[in-house]
Design an enzyme around this catalytic site. Structure first.
Site, short mmCIF file in Angstrom:
data_model
loop_
_atom_site.label_atom_id
_atom_site.label_comp_id
_atom_site.label_asym_id
_atom_site.label_seq_id
_atom_site.Cartn_x
_atom_site.Cartn_y
_atom_site.Cartn_z
N GLU A 60 0.83 -1.21 0.00
CA GLU A 60 0.00 0.00 0.00
C GLU A 60 0.87 1.25 0.00
O GLU A 60 0.55 2.25 -0.67
CB GLU A 60 -0.91 0.01 1.23
CG GLU A 60 -1.95 -1.09 1.27
CD GLU A 60 -1.46 -2.36 1.96
OE1 GLU A 60 -0.24 -2.66 1.93
OE2 GLU A 60 -2.31 -3.07 2.53
N CYS A 91 -2.32 -3.30 7.20
CA CYS A 91 -1.82 -3.18 8.57
C CYS A 91 -2.20 -1.82 9.14
O CYS A 91 -2.62 -0.91 8.41
CB CYS A 91 -0.31 -3.39 8.61
SG CYS A 91 0.67 -1.98 8.07
N CYS A 94 -0.52 1.18 7.51
CA CYS A 94 -1.04 1.49 6.16
C CYS A 94 -2.43 2.11 6.24
O CYS A 94 -2.78 2.94 5.40
CB CYS A 94 -1.06 0.24 5.29
SG CYS A 94 0.59 -0.18 4.72
#
Ligand code: THU
Length: 137
Positions: A60, A91, A94
Site C-alpha cells: 500500500e 496493517c 497502512c
C-alpha cells in the site's frame, strides 16, 4: 454498513498483476496493491522487504508513493491481494497512510489469489478515531 459501490475489477486486476514483482525474500509473502486516484489513474505497489526487517515497506505504501509522485493526492478506491487463506487486511500503519489521502467513503477491497474477497466501504470502519491533519488546525 450497506455497500453503495461495487469493487472495480480493473483495480483488483492491477493489484494482482503487480504482485509478482514484490520483493519479499524474508516473509515469502508477496502483496500487490492498487489505488484509483481522483485523477482516474491506477497506481500500483508491492511490498519491499529489507535485511533490516523493520525497514521493509508494504504494498500500500508503494502505491501511495506512486500516486503522490504522479501529482495526485486523493484516493478513491483501494485493492489489495495476496496468496493467503483469508483476505489481507491493511496493517495499522497502512490504514493511517491511506487515511491521509482518503475521504471517509473509500471502497477497500481485500482479496486472495485463492478466490475470496471482502469489501469495506468506509475508512472509519478500518481506522476509527484516526489522527487526521484537521486535528492540528
Ligand atoms: N504486507 C503488505 O504489503 N501489506 C499488507 O496489507 C499486509 C502486510 C507485507 C509486509 C511484509 O512484507 C509482508 O507482507 C509480511 O508481513
Amino acid at each position: 454498513m450497506p455497500q453503495t459501490k461495487t469493487p472495480d475489477p480493473a483495480l483488483m486486476a492491477a493489484a494482482a498483476e503487480i504482485r509478482p514483482r514484490a520483493y519479499a525474500p524474508y516473509s515469502g509473502f508477496a502483496v500487490g496493491a492498487a489505488l484509483r486516484g481522483a485523477d482516474g489513474q491506477i497506481y500500483q505497489g508491492v511490498n519491499v522487504e529489507n535485511a533490516a526487517y523493520p525497514q521493509g515497506t508494504c504494498a500500500e505504501a508503494g502505491a501511495i508513493s506512486a500516486m503522490i509522485a504522479a501529482g495526485c493526492h486523493e484516493i478513491l478506491e483501494v485493492a489489495v491481494i495476496a496468496d493467503s487463506p483469508v483476505p489481507v487486511a491493511p496493517c495499522g500503519g497502512c490504514r493511517q497512510k491511506l487515511r491521509e489521502f482518503s475521504k471517509d467513503e473509500v471502497l477497500i477491497t481485500m482479496a486472495t489469489t485463492r478466490g475470496t474477497s471482502q469489501a469495506i466501504l468506509s475508512m472509519a470502519d478500518i481506522l476509527p478515531g484516526a489522527f487526521v491533519k484537521s486535528a492540528m488546525e
